[in-house]
Design an enzyme around this catalytic site. Sequence first.
Site, PDB file in Angstrom:
ATOM      1  N   GLU A  90       0.838  -1.190   0.000  1.00  0.00           N
ATOM      2  CA  GLU A  90       0.000   0.000   0.000  1.00  0.00           C
ATOM      3  C   GLU A  90       0.877   1.245   0.000  1.00  0.00           C
ATOM      4  O   GLU A  90       1.965   1.250   0.569  1.00  0.00           O
ATOM      5  CB  GLU A  90      -0.903  -0.002   1.237  1.00  0.00           C
ATOM      6  N   CYS A 103       3.362   8.610   1.139  1.00  0.00           N
ATOM      7  CA  CYS A 103       3.922   7.670   2.106  1.00  0.00           C
ATOM      8  C   CYS A 103       4.100   6.330   1.399  1.00  0.00           C
ATOM      9  O   CYS A 103       3.132   5.753   0.906  1.00  0.00           O
ATOM     10  CB  CYS A 103       2.947   7.562   3.273  1.00  0.00           C
ATOM     11  N   CYS A 110       6.383  -6.890   7.565  1.00  0.00           N
ATOM     12  CA  CYS A 110       7.435  -6.378   8.451  1.00  0.00           C
ATOM     13  C   CYS A 110       7.764  -7.434   9.483  1.00  0.00           C
ATOM     14  O   CYS A 110       6.892  -8.159   9.951  1.00  0.00           O
ATOM     15  CB  CYS A 110       6.972  -5.093   9.137  1.00  0.00           C
ATOM     16  N   CYS A 114       6.263  -4.722  16.083  1.00  0.00           N
ATOM     17  CA  CYS A 114       5.882  -3.693  17.060  1.00  0.00           C
ATOM     18  C   CYS A 114       4.439  -3.951  17.513  1.00  0.00           C
ATOM     19  O   CYS A 114       3.568  -4.250  16.693  1.00  0.00           O
ATOM     20  CB  CYS A 114       6.001  -2.300  16.452  1.00  0.00           C
ATOM     21  N   CYS A 117       1.449  -1.982  15.837  1.00  0.00           N
ATOM     22  CA  CYS A 117       1.411  -1.785  14.385  1.00  0.00           C
ATOM     23  C   CYS A 117       0.849  -2.989  13.649  1.00  0.00           C
ATOM     24  O   CYS A 117       1.230  -4.123  13.904  1.00  0.00           O
ATOM     25  CB  CYS A 117       2.815  -1.472  13.866  1.00  0.00           C
ATOM     26  N   CYS A 332      -1.170   5.829  10.128  1.00  0.00           N
ATOM     27  CA  CYS A 332       0.014   5.179  10.686  1.00  0.00           C
ATOM     28  C   CYS A 332      -0.390   3.915  11.434  1.00  0.00           C
ATOM     29  O   CYS A 332      -1.292   3.925  12.254  1.00  0.00           O
ATOM     30  CB  CYS A 332       0.711   6.089  11.693  1.00  0.00           C
TER      31      CYS A 332
HETATM   32  N1  SAH Z   1       9.441   0.833  10.216  1.00  0.00           N
HETATM   33  C1  SAH Z   1       9.575   2.263  10.119  1.00  0.00           C
HETATM   34  C2  SAH Z   1       8.654   2.846   9.089  1.00  0.00           C
HETATM   35  C3  SAH Z   1       7.183   2.738   9.426  1.00  0.00           C
HETATM   36  S1  SAH Z   1       6.701   4.323   9.863  1.00  0.00           S
HETATM   37  C4  SAH Z   1       9.404   2.872  11.484  1.00  0.00           C
HETATM   38  O1  SAH Z   1       9.112   2.153  12.418  1.00  0.00           O
HETATM   39  O2  SAH Z   1       9.618   4.068  11.638  1.00  0.00           O
HETATM   40  C5  SAH Z   1       5.232   4.037  10.640  1.00  0.00           C
HETATM   41  C6  SAH Z   1       5.060   4.967  11.801  1.00  0.00           C
HETATM   42  O3  SAH Z   1       3.763   4.709  12.327  1.00  0.00           O
HETATM   43  C7  SAH Z   1       6.062   4.691  12.913  1.00  0.00           C
HETATM   44  O4  SAH Z   1       6.493   5.886  13.488  1.00  0.00           O
HETATM   45  C8  SAH Z   1       5.227   3.912  13.926  1.00  0.00           C
HETATM   46  O5  SAH Z   1       5.715   4.091  15.224  1.00  0.00           O
HETATM   47  C9  SAH Z   1       3.867   4.513  13.703  1.00  0.00           C
HETATM   48  N2  SAH Z   1       2.772   3.630  14.097  1.00  0.00           N
HETATM   49  C10 SAH Z   1       2.731   2.286  14.039  1.00  0.00           C
HETATM   50  N3  SAH Z   1       1.566   1.848  14.525  1.00  0.00           N
HETATM   51  C11 SAH Z   1       0.837   2.910  14.880  1.00  0.00           C
HETATM   52  C12 SAH Z   1      -0.451   3.108  15.427  1.00  0.00           C
HETATM   53  N4  SAH Z   1      -1.258   2.091  15.723  1.00  0.00           N
HETATM   54  N5  SAH Z   1      -0.863   4.368  15.636  1.00  0.00           N
HETATM   55  C13 SAH Z   1      -0.081   5.424  15.328  1.00  0.00           C
HETATM   56  N6  SAH Z   1       1.138   5.300  14.803  1.00  0.00           N
HETATM   57  C14 SAH Z   1       1.606   4.054  14.598  1.00  0.00           C
END
Ligand code: SAH
Length: 342
Positions: A90, A103, A110, A114, A117, A332
């Site tokens: 996406e 984006c 991945c 996390c 996420c 995000c």
């Molecule tokens: N792997 C990289 C790129 C992904 S960026 C990284 O971790 O930075 C995606 C962003 O969205 C990251 O800053 C992550 O912390 C944030 N993110 C992930 N899950 C989220 C959620 N449920 N709500 C808000 N932000 C989230």
Amino acid sequence: MLNFFDLSFEEIAGRLSDLDTRPFRTDQVLRWVYTLGVDDFMEMTDMPRALRESLAVLWDLRPMREVERTQTVDGTVKFLHILDDGEMIESVLIPEEGHNTLCISTQTGCTMSCAFCETGREPGGRDLTSGEILAQIVYAVRYTGERLKVRNLVFMGMGEPLLNMDSLLAALEVILSERGLDFSPRRVTVSTCGWVPGIKRLAAEGPDVNLAVSLNASDDVTRSTLMPVNRKYPIDSLMEAVKAFPVKARRRITFEYVLIEGVNDTREDARRLKNILQGVPSKVNLIPCNRNYSGLKAPTQGHIRTFQEWLLEDGVLATMRKSRGQEIGAACGQLRAAVGGK
Ligand code: SAH
């Protein structure tokens, strides 16, 4: 057929010179593809027909197919693309005043797992090739009609960019080159979960794009619970790598901080953040935790503002990210294009 976007300029020039000796052909092709966004060699009308026909069977200018496009009322667009091997990714186009931010993804899933996420919910997927990274941009440029309408590029889609370094660096070359997509490095941001070897390699070998670090917690215990990568590279080692990262004058490293109710949102967290960021030209970008399978949720709007004020009181520059595209799963932490997993 080869994905055109996987080819370096030298490879394009080399192959072209076998077909046509005129040295300006490469720049002609590059301009049609990267500047004008043309996706069919036959439309490159200033080149001989025979050459266009040869190129059309050699190189694929449409290496991904859109299988779904969703749009919110505020204009955020999520593209779901299927790749040659059936994997899906996406990308999200976010309209802002007078321009767009795109984006993009660097992996089809991945492995970082996390807790908050969606992309890492079922670890798996593969690295994208540099061409698949670039094709997302070219696709969005075609969609908006013009390269300059996509002003900012953020590597914040699916995957961990610094775990796919070779493709990332190759893509960045074309993204920043005047003969390629011609983005200003100030308008490009690579976001990492804190993969320390990648930060070091980007510092040593990469161009001067912006770095964003998903910090998301102010102590190792909490961070390791939320982000398993912290067990390998705890906050100290992460900050050591970040401090060694070259930052141009008047620029800052962004620290993303997903605010999660009851997990990382206390006065004490704000204070610890300040200490962690001491001496780093930084800004904190607060992201209210978006809803997904994890069940974690954002604090109230009021509390988020309070948290921001605590940081500001402590002299930490803090902004709030307006989450866009939640209703279409484009915000995000919501991207997850796995085949059959939707
Ligand atoms: N792997 C990289 C790129 C992904 S960026 C990284 O971790 O930075 C995606 C962003 O969205 C990251 O800053 C992550 O912390 C944030 N993110 C992930 N899950 C989220 C959620 N449920 N709500 C808000 N932000 C989230």
